[in-house]
Design a protein around this motif. Sequence first.
Motif, mmCIF file in Angstrom:
data_model
loop_
_atom_site.group_PDB
_atom_site.id
_atom_site.type_symbol
_atom_site.label_atom_id
_atom_site.label_comp_id
_atom_site.label_asym_id
_atom_site.label_seq_id
_atom_site.Cartn_x
_atom_site.Cartn_y
_atom_site.Cartn_z
ATOM 1 N N GLU A 1 -0.703 12.615 -44.184
ATOM 2 C CA GLU A 1 0.032 11.446 -43.745
ATOM 3 C C GLU A 1 -0.138 11.210 -42.253
ATOM 4 O OE1 GLU A 1 4.119 11.466 -44.992
ATOM 5 O OE2 GLU A 1 3.579 12.026 -47.026
ATOM 6 N N LEU A 2 -0.178 12.302 -41.502
ATOM 7 C CA LEU A 2 -0.359 12.178 -40.058
ATOM 8 C C LEU A 2 -1.703 11.539 -39.735
ATOM 9 C CD1 LEU A 2 0.605 12.775 -37.155
ATOM 10 C CD2 LEU A 2 -0.478 15.022 -37.387
ATOM 11 N N ILE A 3 -2.745 11.941 -40.453
ATOM 12 C CA ILE A 3 -4.078 11.385 -40.217
ATOM 13 C C ILE A 3 -4.124 9.910 -40.600
ATOM 14 C CG2 ILE A 3 -6.501 11.500 -40.940
ATOM 15 C CD1 ILE A 3 -6.124 14.553 -41.114
ATOM 16 N N GLU A 4 -3.399 9.524 -41.639
ATOM 17 C CA GLU A 4 -3.349 8.111 -42.020
ATOM 18 C C GLU A 4 -2.664 7.287 -40.944
ATOM 19 O OE1 GLU A 4 -1.384 7.947 -45.783
ATOM 20 O OE2 GLU A 4 -3.100 8.759 -46.874
ATOM 21 N N GLN A 5 -1.637 7.843 -40.316
ATOM 22 C CA GLN A 5 -0.906 7.120 -39.275
ATOM 23 C C GLN A 5 -1.664 7.090 -37.952
ATOM 24 O OE1 GLN A 5 2.940 8.986 -39.078
ATOM 25 N NE2 GLN A 5 3.499 8.352 -41.150
ATOM 26 N N VAL A 6 -2.365 8.179 -37.637
ATOM 27 C CA VAL A 6 -3.109 8.274 -36.384
ATOM 28 C C VAL A 6 -4.521 8.787 -36.719
ATOM 29 C CG1 VAL A 6 -3.119 9.177 -34.025
ATOM 30 C CG2 VAL A 6 -0.950 8.921 -35.242
ATOM 31 N N PRO A 7 -5.422 7.890 -37.154
ATOM 32 C CA PRO A 7 -6.752 8.319 -37.607
ATOM 33 C C PRO A 7 -7.571 9.066 -36.558
ATOM 34 C CG PRO A 7 -6.373 6.003 -38.125
ATOM 35 C CD PRO A 7 -5.231 6.452 -37.284
ATOM 36 N N GLY A 8 -7.312 8.826 -35.293
ATOM 37 C CA GLY A 8 -8.069 9.491 -34.239
ATOM 38 C C GLY A 8 -7.822 10.990 -34.152
ATOM 39 N N LEU A 9 -6.788 11.472 -34.837
ATOM 40 C CA LEU A 9 -6.488 12.898 -34.805
ATOM 41 C C LEU A 9 -7.319 13.719 -35.781
ATOM 42 C CD1 LEU A 9 -2.594 13.024 -34.484
ATOM 43 C CD2 LEU A 9 -4.304 13.538 -32.754
ATOM 44 N N ILE A 10 -8.048 13.063 -36.676
ATOM 45 C CA ILE A 10 -8.743 13.831 -37.711
ATOM 46 C C ILE A 10 -9.747 14.820 -37.115
ATOM 47 C CG2 ILE A 10 -10.544 12.116 -38.192
ATOM 48 C CD1 ILE A 10 -10.228 13.009 -41.191
ATOM 49 N N HIS A 11 -10.487 14.427 -36.104
ATOM 50 C CA HIS A 11 -11.495 15.332 -35.535
ATOM 51 C C HIS A 11 -10.865 16.529 -34.820
ATOM 52 C CE1 HIS A 11 -13.989 11.688 -36.175
ATOM 53 N NE2 HIS A 11 -14.806 12.606 -36.626
ATOM 54 N N PRO A 12 -9.902 16.328 -33.908
ATOM 55 C CA PRO A 12 -9.304 17.509 -33.282
ATOM 56 C C PRO A 12 -8.548 18.389 -34.280
ATOM 57 C CG PRO A 12 -8.499 15.495 -32.226
ATOM 58 C CD PRO A 12 -9.460 15.094 -33.278
ATOM 59 N N LEU A 13 -7.870 17.774 -35.247
ATOM 60 C CA LEU A 13 -7.160 18.582 -36.236
ATOM 61 C C LEU A 13 -8.137 19.362 -37.107
ATOM 62 C CD1 LEU A 13 -4.287 16.183 -37.391
ATOM 63 C CD2 LEU A 13 -4.086 18.260 -36.005
ATOM 64 N N ALA A 14 -9.265 18.746 -37.470
ATOM 65 C CA ALA A 14 -10.256 19.422 -38.306
ATOM 66 C C ALA A 14 -10.872 20.619 -37.591
ATOM 67 C CB ALA A 14 -11.353 18.449 -38.731
ATOM 68 N N ALA A 15 -10.824 20.637 -36.282
ATOM 69 C CA ALA A 15 -11.364 21.770 -35.527
ATOM 70 C C ALA A 15 -10.297 22.819 -35.213
ATOM 71 C CB ALA A 15 -11.997 21.270 -34.227
ATOM 72 N N PHE A 16 -9.124 22.372 -34.767
ATOM 73 C CA PHE A 16 -8.146 23.318 -34.242
ATOM 74 C C PHE A 16 -7.168 23.874 -35.277
ATOM 75 C CE2 PHE A 16 -9.610 21.347 -30.292
ATOM 76 C CZ PHE A 16 -9.916 22.503 -29.587
ATOM 77 N N VAL A 17 -6.925 23.180 -36.366
ATOM 78 C CA VAL A 17 -6.071 23.760 -37.419
ATOM 79 C C VAL A 17 -6.783 24.950 -38.067
ATOM 80 C CG1 VAL A 17 -4.977 23.329 -39.655
ATOM 81 C CG2 VAL A 17 -4.683 21.689 -37.798
ATOM 82 N N PRO A 18 -8.064 24.815 -38.476
ATOM 83 C CA PRO A 18 -8.758 25.995 -39.013
ATOM 84 C C PRO A 18 -8.909 27.118 -37.983
ATOM 85 C CG PRO A 18 -9.914 24.007 -39.646
ATOM 86 C CD PRO A 18 -8.871 23.608 -38.641
ATOM 87 N N LEU A 19 -9.109 26.763 -36.719
ATOM 88 C CA LEU A 19 -9.197 27.776 -35.670
ATOM 89 C C LEU A 19 -7.915 28.605 -35.643
ATOM 90 C CD1 LEU A 19 -10.571 27.623 -32.151
ATOM 91 C CD2 LEU A 19 -8.155 28.097 -32.396
ATOM 92 N N THR A 20 -6.782 27.930 -35.672
ATOM 93 C CA THR A 20 -5.498 28.628 -35.625
ATOM 94 C C THR A 20 -5.300 29.516 -36.843
ATOM 95 O OG1 THR A 20 -4.581 26.780 -34.365
ATOM 96 C CG2 THR A 20 -3.008 28.292 -35.393
ATOM 97 N N PHE A 21 -5.613 28.976 -38.022
ATOM 98 C CA PHE A 21 -5.458 29.752 -39.248
ATOM 99 C C PHE A 21 -6.378 30.975 -39.236
ATOM 100 C CE2 PHE A 21 -6.528 30.574 -43.749
ATOM 101 C CZ PHE A 21 -5.257 30.898 -44.208
ATOM 102 N N ALA A 22 -7.607 30.808 -38.800
ATOM 103 C CA ALA A 22 -8.550 31.921 -38.763
ATOM 104 C C ALA A 22 -8.138 32.954 -37.722
ATOM 105 C CB ALA A 22 -9.962 31.413 -38.475
ATOM 106 N N ALA A 23 -7.602 32.513 -36.605
ATOM 107 C CA ALA A 23 -7.161 33.450 -35.575
ATOM 108 C C ALA A 23 -5.990 34.297 -36.072
ATOM 109 C CB ALA A 23 -6.769 32.706 -34.303
#
Length: 108
Positions: A1-23
């Motif tokens: 839902e967040l990506i639908e509301q703010v489409p520009g966040l998809i790229h940073p979220l796609a990089a940093f959410v997995p980074l956080t989970f993997a860390a």
Amino acid sequence: ELIEQVPGLIHPLAAFVPLTFAAISGSGMASTQSLYGFFHDPAVALGLDPVAIGALVSLGSAAGRTMSPVAAVVLMCAAFTGTNPFALAKRVALPLLAGLTVVLLLRP
């Protein structure tokens, strides 16, 4: 839902959410496999290339695994060198974050 509301966040979220989970988990593969699905459908809905989004997820996961103090390779290297795993993780965290940020800034 967040990506639908703010489409520009998809790229940073796609990089940093997995980074956080993997860390946290110490596994880049688990991070990639479990989180790519969260970004695939929104990417397609926004008309973005899902392969490019997948690349960001993979890079973020790899960086997170590399900076994780609980990753098997970090624990093994720490044991071999008599180093604290958190010291190793702290040493590589900033360059990995900088590199991933540069990838995000230079993407087409």
